[in-house]
Design a protein around this motif. Structure first.
Motif, short mmCIF file in Angstrom:
data_model
loop_
_atom_site.label_atom_id
_atom_site.label_comp_id
_atom_site.label_asym_id
_atom_site.label_seq_id
_atom_site.Cartn_x
_atom_site.Cartn_y
_atom_site.Cartn_z
N GLU A 132 0.78 -1.42 0.11
CA GLU A 132 0.03 0.08 -0.13
C GLU A 132 0.95 0.93 0.05
O GLU A 132 0.49 2.37 -0.61
CB GLU A 132 -0.91 -0.03 1.11
CG GLU A 132 -2.11 -1.11 1.31
CD GLU A 132 -2.91 -1.07 2.43
OE1 GLU A 132 -2.97 -0.10 3.15
OE2 GLU A 132 -3.42 -2.06 2.74
N LEU A 133 1.98 1.25 0.82
CA LEU A 133 2.95 2.30 0.81
C LEU A 133 3.60 2.40 -0.45
O LEU A 133 3.78 3.79 -0.97
CB LEU A 133 3.96 2.15 1.91
CG LEU A 133 4.91 3.17 2.01
CD1 LEU A 133 4.24 4.70 2.58
CD2 LEU A 133 5.85 3.02 3.22
N THR A 134 3.98 1.51 -1.26
CA THR A 134 4.69 1.77 -2.57
C THR A 134 3.52 2.18 -3.42
O THR A 134 3.98 3.01 -4.25
CB THR A 134 5.06 0.18 -2.99
OG1 THR A 134 6.07 -0.35 -1.94
CG2 THR A 134 5.71 0.29 -4.32
N ASP A 135 2.22 1.58 -3.47
CA ASP A 135 1.39 2.28 -4.35
C ASP A 135 1.05 3.67 -4.21
O ASP A 135 0.96 4.58 -4.92
CB ASP A 135 0.03 1.50 -4.16
CG ASP A 135 0.01 0.07 -4.87
OD1 ASP A 135 1.04 -0.40 -5.37
OD2 ASP A 135 -0.91 -0.83 -4.39
N LEU A 136 1.19 4.19 -2.92
CA LEU A 136 0.84 5.65 -2.54
C LEU A 136 2.03 6.37 -3.18
O LEU A 136 1.75 7.35 -3.53
CB LEU A 136 0.72 5.79 -0.82
CG LEU A 136 0.63 6.94 -0.46
CD1 LEU A 136 -0.79 7.75 -0.93
CD2 LEU A 136 0.35 6.95 1.15
#
Length: 232
Positions: A132-136
Motif C-alpha cells: 500500500e505504501l509503495t502504491d501511494l
C-alpha cells in the motif's frame, strides 16, 4: 576554517557580486557587444592578489552566468568552509528546480515515500502495508489525479505540518544511522550529495517526461562502503 555554511553571492543591479575573497562581473561578451547578441561573459578573480582577472565566456543568459559563478565560488571556497549537507541539498534542488510546480512537489513527495519503502526493503520487511505504501508513493511520483488534488489544495497549516514532518524525518533518519553503529553519517551524506551532483551536465540537469532528473553518462552511484564499518 569557518563552521558556517557557504553564504550566497549577492548581486547588485549591475550584475556585480563580491565576497570576502572573490569578485564577479557579468557583462555582454566582446562579440555580443559588437553584434548586439545576448551572450554573456564573466570577469572574475580573487581579491587582494596580484593575479590578473580571468574571463569565462559563452553564457546564453545572465542566470546561466550566475549559476557558473556560484559553482566556481563554491569550489574555490571549499577549503575554508565546513560543508553543510542541508545547505548543499537545498542548493542542489534550487539548481534543479528553480521554479518548482505542483507537479514537481508531487514527484518529490513520491520519491520521499519511495525511500521509506527502500528502508523497509533493507530490513526485509516487505509485509503488511508495504504494498500500500509503495502504491501511494507511485501515486505521488507519477502525478496521479488524487495526489495532485492534495498538493494543489494544501492549507497554510498543512504546509507547516509538512515542514515539521520533513524536519523530523531528517532528525530520525540521522538517528537511525547513528544507532545502526559504525556509520560516518556526514561522510555518507556528502557522498550521496557528490553522486547527485554527478547528474549535472554542463551545470544543468536533464529531465525525463515525468520531470524526474535523469542519470547521464557522467553519473556515478554513491559508494557508501567507506562510511559503514563491517560488523565484528
Amino acid at each position: 576554517m569557518s563552521n558556517l555554511p557557504l553564504q550566497p553571492l549577492r548581486w547588485n543591479s549591475q550584475n556585480h557580486a563580491r565576497s570576502a575573497f572573490h569578485e564577479y562581473l557579468i557583462r555582454k561578451d566582446g562579440e555580443a557587444r559588437k553584434n548586439s547578441k545576448s551572450q554573456y561573459e564573466v570577469v572574475y578573480g580573487r581579491l587582494n592578489t596580484q593575479q590578473s582577472y580571468d574571463v569565462a565566456t559563452g553564457f546564453a543568459t545572465i542566470e546561466d552566468a550566475k549559476t557558473w559563478c556560484w559553482n566556481h565560488y563554491n569550489e574555490k571556497m571549499q577549503p575554508y568552509v565546513v560543508p553543510d549537507s542541508i545547505a548543499d541539498i537545498a542548493n542542489w534542488f534550487k539548481a534543479a528546480k528553480p521554479e518548482p510546480t505542483d507537479e514537481d512537489l508531487s514527484v518529490q513527495i513520491g520519491c520521499c515515500l519511495e525511500e521509506v519503502c527502500e528502508l523497509l526493503e533493507g530490513l526485509g520487511a516487505q509485509t503488511g502495508h508495504y504494498r500500500e505504501l509503495t502504491d501511494l508513493a507511485n501515486e505521488f511520483k507519477y502525478k496521479g489525479e488524487w495526489a495532485l488534488k492534495r498538493v494543489r489544495n494544501l492549507t497554510y497549516q498543512q504546509r507547516i505540518d509538512i515542514v515539521d514532518a520533513c524536519c523530523d524525518i531528517n532528525v530520525t533518519s540521522v538517528g537511525v544511522m547513528k544507532l545502526l553503529g559504525g556509520v560516518d553519517v556526514l561522510g555518507a551524506q556528502r557522498e550521496v550529495v557528490r553522486s547527485n551532483n554527478s547528474k549535472m551536465v554542463d551545470d544543468k540537469f536533464i529531465f525525463d517526461d515525468n520531470g524526474k532528473i535523469m542519470k547521464p553518462d557522467s553519473y556515478s552511484k554513491p559508494d557508501l562502503t567507506p562510511f559503514v564499518k563491517q560488523g565484528e
